[in-house]
Design a protein around this motif. Structure first.
Motif, PDB file in Angstrom:
ATOM      1  N   GLN A 140       0.810  -1.213   0.000  1.00  0.00           N
ATOM      2  CA  GLN A 140       0.000   0.000   0.000  1.00  0.00           C
ATOM      3  C   GLN A 140       0.849   1.271   0.000  1.00  0.00           C
ATOM      4  O   GLN A 140       0.570   2.207  -0.756  1.00  0.00           O
TER       5      GLN A 140
ATOM      6  N   PRO B 234      -7.429  -1.853  -1.755  1.00  0.00           N
ATOM      7  CA  PRO B 234      -8.564  -0.974  -2.066  1.00  0.00           C
ATOM      8  C   PRO B 234      -9.337  -0.483  -0.845  1.00  0.00           C
ATOM      9  O   PRO B 234      -9.813   0.645  -0.820  1.00  0.00           O
ATOM     10  N   LYS B 235      -9.444  -1.313   0.185  1.00  0.00           N
ATOM     11  CA  LYS B 235     -10.282  -0.958   1.336  1.00  0.00           C
ATOM     12  C   LYS B 235      -9.637   0.078   2.247  1.00  0.00           C
ATOM     13  O   LYS B 235     -10.294   0.624   3.126  1.00  0.00           O
TER      14      LYS B 235
ATOM     15  N   LEU C  18      -2.447   0.801  -8.799  1.00  0.00           N
ATOM     16  CA  LEU C  18      -3.807   0.281  -8.635  1.00  0.00           C
ATOM     17  C   LEU C  18      -3.821  -1.242  -8.527  1.00  0.00           C
ATOM     18  O   LEU C  18      -4.761  -1.820  -7.977  1.00  0.00           O
TER      19      LEU C  18
ATOM     20  N   CYS D 257      -2.191  -1.986  -4.606  1.00  0.00           N
ATOM     21  CA  CYS D 257      -2.747  -1.314  -3.425  1.00  0.00           C
ATOM     22  C   CYS D 257      -3.731  -2.218  -2.679  1.00  0.00           C
ATOM     23  O   CYS D 257      -4.089  -3.297  -3.145  1.00  0.00           O
TER      24      CYS D 257
ATOM     25  N   TYR E 183     -10.977  -1.734 -10.167  1.00  0.00           N
ATOM     26  CA  TYR E 183     -10.097  -2.515  -9.295  1.00  0.00           C
ATOM     27  C   TYR E 183     -10.039  -2.000  -7.863  1.00  0.00           C
ATOM     28  O   TYR E 183      -9.659  -2.738  -6.966  1.00  0.00           O
ATOM     29  N   VAL E 184     -10.407  -0.736  -7.669  1.00  0.00           N
ATOM     30  CA  VAL E 184     -10.250  -0.151  -6.338  1.00  0.00           C
ATOM     31  C   VAL E 184     -11.585   0.329  -5.762  1.00  0.00           C
ATOM     32  O   VAL E 184     -12.024  -0.147  -4.712  1.00  0.00           O
TER      33      VAL E 184
ATOM     34  N   LEU F  22     -10.213   8.735  -2.632  1.00  0.00           N
ATOM     35  CA  LEU F  22     -10.650   8.165  -3.902  1.00  0.00           C
ATOM     36  C   LEU F  22     -11.276   9.230  -4.799  1.00  0.00           C
ATOM     37  O   LEU F  22     -11.110   9.205  -6.022  1.00  0.00           O
TER      38      LEU F  22
ATOM     39  N   LYS G 281     -14.269  -2.105  -4.727  1.00  0.00           N
ATOM     40  CA  LYS G 281     -13.946  -2.945  -3.567  1.00  0.00           C
ATOM     41  C   LYS G 281     -13.835  -2.135  -2.280  1.00  0.00           C
ATOM     42  O   LYS G 281     -13.464  -2.670  -1.239  1.00  0.00           O
ATOM     43  N   ASN G 282     -14.159  -0.857  -2.363  1.00  0.00           N
ATOM     44  CA  ASN G 282     -14.009   0.041  -1.220  1.00  0.00           C
ATOM     45  C   ASN G 282     -15.347   0.213  -0.505  1.00  0.00           C
ATOM     46  O   ASN G 282     -16.395   0.261  -1.141  1.00  0.00           O
TER      47      ASN G 282
END
Length: 223
Positions: free
Chosen positions: A50, A74-75, A69, A72, A101-102, A82, A105-106
């Protein structure tokens, strides 16, 4: 992560730069020349980092941001982080990967979807539509699908390219996933003729919504 590590990664990405790849990417509005298969191989070797991902993003280099990306978590990103990242994502590929991708999933995905759908910047709004399309397919409860079709019908024809593409995807997804609205979605697509003449490679489905909807429904029905 040390500055050296970032420098090493940047040097590796620079070595992977291919003029022919850059030339192809530039036709799509992207500004990097790294083959994505090779980029994914670098990410696989680096694994999840991260802190390194955050530093790579801050370089503003598109290849570095794509790599960021992939490595990392994502959460771990806050909602405002973001939002800032999306507004900084200056190329279609970086925006696409960031959203898919991010952001998806956040935990803040729904709040961001609502904020971005109302944004005056068409590029930011297109990200909101991408997230809405995901909900149409997976979590449609609570969405005003008929209202979305109203907006698409009124605005898609004259929308800028990226926003138009995102709205068109949502139109197709509604038609594919929701039989009660399929006839209306097909009708909107036929009337607006958005992407009707889009060049489609052999064996690929046209993004023209009526063809797209009909083909996907046929596959779902085992046709």
């Amino acid at each position: 992560m040390t500055e050296t590590t970032v420098a090493e990664v940047m040097a590796e990405l620079a070595a992977l730069e291919e003029p022919k790849v850059r030339a192809v990417n530039e036709k799509h509005g992207d500004d990097h020349g790294v083959n994505l298969t090779k980029l994914r191989a670098v990410a696989k070797r680096l694994k999840v980092q991260q802190d390194l991902a955050v530093e790579l993003w801050q370089t503003k280099d598109s290849a570095a941001r794509l790599l960021a990306l992939l490595i990392c978590r994502p959460k771990l990103f806050a909602q405002d982080e973001l939002d800032t990242m999306l507004r900084e994502a200056s190329t279609p590929k970086v925006q696409d990967w960031l959203v898919n991708y991010v952001v998806k999933k956040n935990p803040h995905v729904e709040d961001l979807r609502v904020i971005w759908m109302a944004d005056p910047d068409p590029v930011v709004e297109s990200a909101g539509w991408a997230l809405t399309t995901e909900r149409v397919a997976k979590k449609p409860d609570g969405l005003d699908l008929a209202g979305l079709l109203d907006v698409i019908e009124a605005r898609m024809k004259d929308a800028p390219d990226r926003l138009q593409w995102a709205m068109n995807h949502c139109l197709a997804q509604i038609g594919i996933e929701h039989p009660q609205l399929r006839a209306r979605a097909l009708g909107i697509g036929e009337r607006l003729e958005v992407l009707k003449d889009y060049p489609t490679p052999p064996g690929c489905t046209s993004p023209f919504a009526p063809i797209w909807i009909t083909e996907m429904v046929r596959r779902q029905d085992g046709g």
